[in-house]
Design an enzyme around this catalytic site. Sequence first.
Site, mmCIF file in Angstrom:
data_model
loop_
_atom_site.group_PDB
_atom_site.id
_atom_site.type_symbol
_atom_site.label_atom_id
_atom_site.label_comp_id
_atom_site.label_asym_id
_atom_site.label_seq_id
_atom_site.Cartn_x
_atom_site.Cartn_y
_atom_site.Cartn_z
ATOM 1 N NE ARG A 69 -2.616 -1.149 3.412
ATOM 2 C CZ ARG A 69 -3.424 -1.018 4.457
ATOM 3 N NH1 ARG A 69 -4.723 -0.917 4.295
ATOM 4 N NH2 ARG A 69 -2.937 -0.974 5.669
ATOM 5 C CD GLU A 106 1.205 -5.243 12.975
ATOM 6 O OE1 GLU A 106 0.359 -4.734 12.249
ATOM 7 O OE2 GLU A 106 2.418 -4.971 12.883
#
Length: 181
Positions: A69, A106
């Site tokens: 992105r 994460e």
Amino acid sequence: MSDSIRGATVSDLSRLILDRIRDVPDYPAPGVLFKDITPLLADPKAFAAVTDELAGLYQVDKIVGIEARGFILAAPAAYKAGAGFVPVRKKGKLPSETLEASYDLEYGSATIEVHRDAFVPGERVLIVDDVLATGGTACAAVELVRRAGADVVAIAVLMELAFLKGRERLDDVTLHSLVIV
């Protein structure tokens, strides 16, 4: 800023962005709240405002976009700024000789690469991504740009997830977040 919101405040831009980001729970893994920017990208006024803001932040030679992105934001910003665009890709996606850096995120780990010859030593570089989470990807991108001989002017992100404290890992780099949540 684009003509559609010329004269808008930072608060106006933040609202424009936040109103067009959709939360998707448990994607790409259970417990992760994914920030979907596709509604923002589909709105031509919002996308233009974000592109204009990123393009006007710093005078640079190259703008790096981090897969995937980050490409969407960095490429039009580079064009508008009159700078070159350099993709930082996932391992194995670039066809020529590369530098690589691995990092934790994460929900796992990853490796990114940049072409070894993507920069001329001393070039001024802005790194762009959509979201700053734990800071692993951003730190790896900074490492790659520096190892290639260029100077990182700053990192710019559409959105910073403050609760993940990624900013703390970037203590020696200027960070510009369009919105902080």
